[in-house]
Motif scaffolding. Structure first.
Motif, PDB file in Angstrom:
ATOM      1  N   VAL A 156       0.885  -1.168   0.000  1.00 31.12           N
ATOM      2  CA  VAL A 156       0.000   0.000   0.000  1.00 31.12           C
ATOM      3  C   VAL A 156       0.918   1.212   0.000  1.00 31.12           C
ATOM      4  CG1 VAL A 156      -1.769   1.302   1.229  1.00 31.12           C
ATOM      5  CG2 VAL A 156      -1.830  -1.203   1.251  1.00 31.12           C
ATOM      6  N   ASN A 157       0.871   1.977  -1.078  1.00 25.96           N
ATOM      7  CA  ASN A 157       1.819   3.078  -1.214  1.00 25.96           C
ATOM      8  C   ASN A 157       1.191   4.409  -0.800  1.00 25.96           C
ATOM      9  OD1 ASN A 157       3.894   4.744  -1.821  1.00 25.96           O
ATOM     10  ND2 ASN A 157       4.138   4.095  -3.949  1.00 25.96           N
TER      11      ASN A 157
ATOM     12  N   ASP B 192      -4.160  10.648  -7.890  1.00 29.00           N
ATOM     13  CA  ASP B 192      -4.422   9.354  -8.535  1.00 29.00           C
ATOM     14  C   ASP B 192      -5.589   9.495  -9.507  1.00 29.00           C
ATOM     15  OD1 ASP B 192      -6.005   9.860  -6.231  1.00 29.00           O
ATOM     16  OD2 ASP B 192      -6.675   7.790  -6.208  1.00 29.00           O
ATOM     17  N   PHE B 193      -5.618  10.610 -10.226  1.00 31.13           N
ATOM     18  CA  PHE B 193      -6.677  10.856 -11.214  1.00 31.13           C
ATOM     19  C   PHE B 193      -6.023  10.987 -12.578  1.00 31.13           C
ATOM     20  CE2 PHE B 193      -8.341  12.204  -7.193  1.00 31.13           C
ATOM     21  CZ  PHE B 193      -9.677  11.832  -7.233  1.00 31.13           C
ATOM     22  N   GLU B 194      -6.807  10.779 -13.609  1.00 29.38           N
ATOM     23  CA  GLU B 194      -6.317  10.946 -14.976  1.00 29.38           C
ATOM     24  C   GLU B 194      -6.336  12.428 -15.333  1.00 29.38           C
ATOM     25  OE1 GLU B 194      -5.483   9.321 -18.059  1.00 29.38           O
ATOM     26  OE2 GLU B 194      -4.757   7.864 -16.597  1.00 29.38           O
TER      27      GLU B 194
ATOM     28  N   GLU C  31     -13.504  17.157  -3.991  1.00 28.94           N
ATOM     29  CA  GLU C  31     -14.572  16.529  -3.202  1.00 28.94           C
ATOM     30  C   GLU C  31     -14.130  15.134  -2.719  1.00 28.94           C
ATOM     31  OE1 GLU C  31     -18.911  15.390  -4.540  1.00 28.94           O
ATOM     32  OE2 GLU C  31     -18.354  17.411  -5.195  1.00 28.94           O
ATOM     33  N   GLU C  32     -13.513  14.389  -3.631  1.00 23.75           N
ATOM     34  CA  GLU C  32     -13.046  13.042  -3.275  1.00 23.75           C
ATOM     35  C   GLU C  32     -11.903  13.118  -2.245  1.00 23.75           C
ATOM     36  OE1 GLU C  32     -14.136  10.095  -3.640  1.00 23.75           O
ATOM     37  OE2 GLU C  32     -12.384   8.926  -3.022  1.00 23.75           O
ATOM     38  N   PHE C  33     -10.984  14.064  -2.444  1.00 30.78           N
ATOM     39  CA  PHE C  33      -9.886  14.212  -1.484  1.00 30.78           C
ATOM     40  C   PHE C  33     -10.428  14.588  -0.093  1.00 30.78           C
ATOM     41  CE2 PHE C  33      -6.481  15.158  -4.916  1.00 30.78           C
ATOM     42  CZ  PHE C  33      -5.999  13.869  -4.851  1.00 30.78           C
ATOM     43  N   ALA C  34     -11.467  15.412  -0.071  1.00 33.30           N
ATOM     44  CA  ALA C  34     -12.037  15.837   1.217  1.00 33.30           C
ATOM     45  C   ALA C  34     -12.628  14.621   1.947  1.00 33.30           C
ATOM     46  CB  ALA C  34     -13.097  16.909   0.992  1.00 33.30           C
TER      47      ALA C  34
ATOM     48  N   PHE D 277      -2.924  10.668   0.708  1.00 36.24           N
ATOM     49  CA  PHE D 277      -4.194   9.963   0.472  1.00 36.24           C
ATOM     50  C   PHE D 277      -4.636  10.071  -0.991  1.00 36.24           C
ATOM     51  CE2 PHE D 277      -6.522  13.925   1.276  1.00 36.24           C
ATOM     52  CZ  PHE D 277      -5.862  14.499   2.355  1.00 36.24           C
ATOM     53  N   ALA D 278      -3.643  10.202  -1.868  1.00 39.14           N
ATOM     54  CA  ALA D 278      -3.914  10.115  -3.305  1.00 39.14           C
ATOM     55  C   ALA D 278      -3.911   8.641  -3.715  1.00 39.14           C
ATOM     56  CB  ALA D 278      -2.877  10.903  -4.083  1.00 39.14           C
ATOM     57  N   THR D 279      -4.702   7.882  -3.017  1.00 43.02           N
ATOM     58  CA  THR D 279      -4.880   6.465  -3.330  1.00 43.02           C
ATOM     59  C   THR D 279      -6.328   6.108  -2.987  1.00 43.02           C
ATOM     60  OG1 THR D 279      -3.947   4.266  -2.990  1.00 43.02           O
ATOM     61  CG2 THR D 279      -4.024   5.676  -1.060  1.00 43.02           C
ATOM     62  N   SER D 280      -6.811   4.970  -3.473  1.00 42.95           N
ATOM     63  CA  SER D 280      -8.251   4.703  -3.380  1.00 42.95           C
ATOM     64  C   SER D 280      -8.735   4.562  -1.926  1.00 42.95           C
ATOM     65  CB  SER D 280      -8.584   3.420  -4.146  1.00 42.95           C
ATOM     66  OG  SER D 280      -8.064   2.316  -3.427  1.00 42.95           O
ATOM     67  N   ARG D 281     -10.039   4.716  -1.749  1.00 51.51           N
ATOM     68  CA  ARG D 281     -10.663   4.576  -0.422  1.00 51.51           C
ATOM     69  C   ARG D 281     -10.338   3.212   0.179  1.00 51.51           C
ATOM     70  NH1 ARG D 281     -16.716   7.206  -0.839  1.00 51.51           N
ATOM     71  NH2 ARG D 281     -16.109   9.185  -1.759  1.00 51.51           N
ATOM     72  N   GLU D 282     -10.403   2.206  -0.682  1.00 46.19           N
ATOM     73  CA  GLU D 282     -10.186   0.834  -0.224  1.00 46.19           C
ATOM     74  C   GLU D 282      -8.740   0.630   0.242  1.00 46.19           C
ATOM     75  OE1 GLU D 282      -9.738  -1.815  -3.406  1.00 46.19           O
ATOM     76  OE2 GLU D 282      -8.859  -3.140  -1.897  1.00 46.19           O
ATOM     77  N   ARG D 283      -7.774   1.192  -0.509  1.00 51.15           N
ATOM     78  CA  ARG D 283      -6.361   1.051  -0.134  1.00 51.15           C
ATOM     79  C   ARG D 283      -6.070   1.825   1.155  1.00 51.15           C
ATOM     80  NH1 ARG D 283      -4.168  -3.221  -1.595  1.00 51.15           N
ATOM     81  NH2 ARG D 283      -2.066  -2.507  -1.998  1.00 51.15           N
ATOM     82  N   ILE D 284      -6.767   2.935   1.344  1.00 46.16           N
ATOM     83  CA  ILE D 284      -6.577   3.704   2.588  1.00 46.16           C
ATOM     84  C   ILE D 284      -6.988   2.838   3.776  1.00 46.16           C
ATOM     85  CG2 ILE D 284      -7.479   5.665   3.945  1.00 46.16           C
ATOM     86  CD1 ILE D 284      -7.538   7.259   1.265  1.00 46.16           C
ATOM     87  N   ALA D 285      -8.167   2.212   3.655  1.00 45.79           N
ATOM     88  CA  ALA D 285      -8.665   1.364   4.750  1.00 45.79           C
ATOM     89  C   ALA D 285      -7.689   0.212   5.016  1.00 45.79           C
ATOM     90  CB  ALA D 285     -10.054   0.829   4.402  1.00 45.79           C
ATOM     91  N   THR D 286      -7.267  -0.470   3.951  1.00 42.51           N
ATOM     92  CA  THR D 286      -6.340  -1.604   4.114  1.00 42.51           C
ATOM     93  C   THR D 286      -5.039  -1.137   4.745  1.00 42.51           C
ATOM     94  OG1 THR D 286      -7.240  -2.529   2.096  1.00 42.51           O
ATOM     95  CG2 THR D 286      -5.145  -3.446   2.835  1.00 42.51           C
TER      96      THR D 286
END
Ligand code: PLP
Length: 397
Positions: free
Chosen positions: A33-34, A41-43, A294-297, A375-384
């Motif tokens: 988990v990086n 982490d957006f295009e 919004e997602e980062f918040a 936290f420029a990584t997905s919600r799921e990776r943050i939790a893990t």
């Protein structure tokens, strides 16, 4: 081979090195988990990519004016006016190969041997080495977690000497996510004016700001301050364009002209195609920026809450950017750092090996009590990732 003295004192970028190590593990098939990454982490939005494709098709592939094409400088001026109410002329703008390059150019033309420049800690890793390349002395001004890691006027005053020439401010901050309020900046402004300091305002995260807070920088506090402030910004973070390498600086024309002159003897113009993409980024729809923020918040709230659930961990709540800088020092007594290693470096190594979680040690940012998580990584990776950190810390005896 004997290398020049200039480079012998300069370490490689710590954050890039950490990222490389995490990627190496990943390439070996390890599920890392990086939390080390310093980019969204957006295009890059489609309309920006399309503008670049059009630029290639139309043959916009030659040298351009060194300090940026007129339509990009105009877009930068318009963006300053609309977003911050700051009025600049194109001659007061320099476009460079990334914000980092714009900063480097500025440091080289503004500072020299014998100058001291105040750098509040925690600081972005590149400020001290870049100042050293300009032969100036970085003077680190520690800030306090209780103050949200924001420099106070008294802390600034305590670092001033007759040699102090400049001050670097970075809001929202990398690594803490702290955002200065107007009132806090007004207090610093008094000291800046009294001591005739030059200010570098690194605003690269100014659009990534949460809770509806109003962004403010020193240049916005009136003409006297604008005349001594250089505002640094770029496309990397706001438009998820880190690889395109477009950054810019605004400030008093004579210094900007000198910085462009320096650029003319090193890189020449920034990439022509990326500049056209930059025009589309600044002039086009800002909808994608709003969605990203919004997602980062959401993630900021989530990661902050999860980290505070770990026994012995404290953390300020980031007001912007995409980093959080929790304090892990309550766990340091259980570590045995190797010779030459600091506690935060030792903990980062332990967590990478034990939990396969990559974080940047606070020592790299001048504050060893903390580690930085992006936290420029997905919600799921943050939790893990935070679950793994909690479990690994629980194993420390
Ligand atoms: C605080 C800060 N300033 C400037 C930069 C430079 O970004 P770029 O060179 O991609 O524009 C970064 C990138 O990580 C940063 O975190």
């Amino acid at each position: 081979m004997q290398l020049a003295r200039r480079i012998q004192q300069i370490p490689p970028s710590a954050t890039l090195a950490l990222n490389a190590k995490a990627n190496e593990l990943k390439a070996q098939g390890v599920d890392v988990v990086n939390f080390g990454v310093g980019e969204p982490d957006f295009e890059t939005p489609e309309h920006i990519k399309e503008a670049a494709i059009q630029a290639i098709r139309q043959g916009f592939t030659r040298y351009t004016p060194v300090g940026g094409i007129p339509d990009l400088k105009e877009a930068v001026c318009r963006s300053f006016q609309e977003n911050l109410g700051l009025s600049y002329r194109p001659g007061e703008i320099m476009v460079s190969c990334g914000g980092k390059h714009a900063l480097y150019n500025l440091f080289m033309v503004l500072f020299q041997q014998g100058d001291e420049v105040v750098v509040p800690a925690p600081f972005w890793v590149s400020y001290p080495p870049m100042l050293m390349l300009a032969e100036a002395a970085p003077v680190i001004a520690p800030t306090r977690e209780e103050n949200g890691f924001r420099l106070t006027a008294a802390e600034l005053k305590a670092r001033l000497t007759p040699k102090t020439r400049g001050l670097i401010l970075n809001s929202p901050s990398n690594p803490t996510g702290s955002v200065y309020t107007k009132k806090e900046l007004e207090a610093l402004a008094e000291v800046v004016l009294e001591h005739n300091l030059i200010v570098i305002s690194d605003d690269i995260y100014d659009r990534i700001i949460f809770d509806g807070a109003a962004f403010c920088n020193l240049a916005m506090l009136g003409p006297e301050l604008k005349a001594r402030t250089f505002v640094l910004n770029g496309l990397s973070k706001t438009y998820a364009m880190t690889g395109w390498r477009i950054g810019y600086a605004a400030g008093p024309e004579a210094a900007i002209t000198a910085a462009v002159n320096l650029q003319s003897q090193s890189t020449s113009n920034p990439n022509s195609i990326a500049q056209k993409a930059g025009v589309a980024a600044l002039n086009g729809s800002q909808e994608t920026v709003a969605r990203m923020v919004e997602e980062f918040a959401w993630r900021r709230d989530d990661i902050h809450r999860r980290l505070l659930e770990i026994p012995g961990v404290t953390s300020t709540r980031p007001g912007g950017a995409f980093y959080i800088f929790p304090n892990f020092s309550a766990h340091f007594s259980k570590l045995t750092p190797k010779p030459g290693q600091t506690s935060s470096q030792c903990l980062a190594e332990y967590l990478l090996e034990e939990a396969q979680v990559a974080m940047v040690p606070g020592a790299e940012f001048g504050e060893d009590s903390c580690l930085r998580l992006s936290f420029a990584t997905s919600r799921e990776r943050i939790a893990t990732g935070v679950d793994r950190i909690k479990e690994a810390l629980g194993k420390l005896k």
